[in-house]
Motif scaffolding. Sequence first.
Motif, PDB file in Angstrom:
ATOM      1  N   SER A  34       0.830  -1.203   0.000  1.00 59.21           N
ATOM      2  CA  SER A  34       0.000   0.000   0.000  1.00 59.21           C
ATOM      3  C   SER A  34       0.866   1.255   0.000  1.00 59.21           C
ATOM      4  O   SER A  34       0.506   2.263  -0.617  1.00 59.21           O
ATOM      5  CB  SER A  34      -0.942   0.005   1.197  1.00 59.21           C
ATOM      6  N   GLN A  68      -3.502   4.085   1.533  1.00 54.33           N
ATOM      7  CA  GLN A  68      -3.654   3.261   2.736  1.00 54.33           C
ATOM      8  C   GLN A  68      -4.995   2.536   2.663  1.00 54.33           C
ATOM      9  O   GLN A  68      -5.966   3.037   2.144  1.00 54.33           O
ATOM     10  CB  GLN A  68      -3.619   4.152   4.001  1.00 54.33           C
ATOM     11  N   PHE A  69      -5.029   1.354   3.215  1.00 57.84           N
ATOM     12  CA  PHE A  69      -6.280   0.582   3.253  1.00 57.84           C
ATOM     13  C   PHE A  69      -7.135   1.033   4.405  1.00 57.84           C
ATOM     14  O   PHE A  69      -6.748   1.370   5.442  1.00 57.84           O
ATOM     15  CB  PHE A  69      -5.992  -0.922   3.389  1.00 57.84           C
TER      16      PHE A  69
END
Length: 119
Positions: free
Chosen positions: A112, A118-119
């Motif tokens: 990521s 970002q997750f």
Amino acid sequence: FFFQAEDGIRDVERSRGLGDVYKRQLLTLWISQHMILFITAMIGGYFTARGVSFFAGGYPNEFLMYAYIKMHFYDGAPSTVYIYLAGMVLLTLIGFCYQEGSRTKKRDEETSTLLGYQF
């Protein structure tokens, strides 16, 4: 009348191409990473169970067990040994799952970060 390899007659093996080689290398890399995780988890489980056995007792010395078995003086392990072995197996599985989860989480974070979100 037999021919041998020195006579110039050999079986011709077809090349399987580079794709096969790369597939085998990737499989080997994948297996080796998991084996390293499993072996370190197993060593951790063993030393944890041995550490507990120093305080709780009931786990025989491995070197004495080997000597007794070699001299045919050993009748069998006490029941506490099997409890320690079950603990070692359980700790090995817990350690492996924890390490695998940590490795996967770290890999996802790196992916990521490389992709910029970002997750």
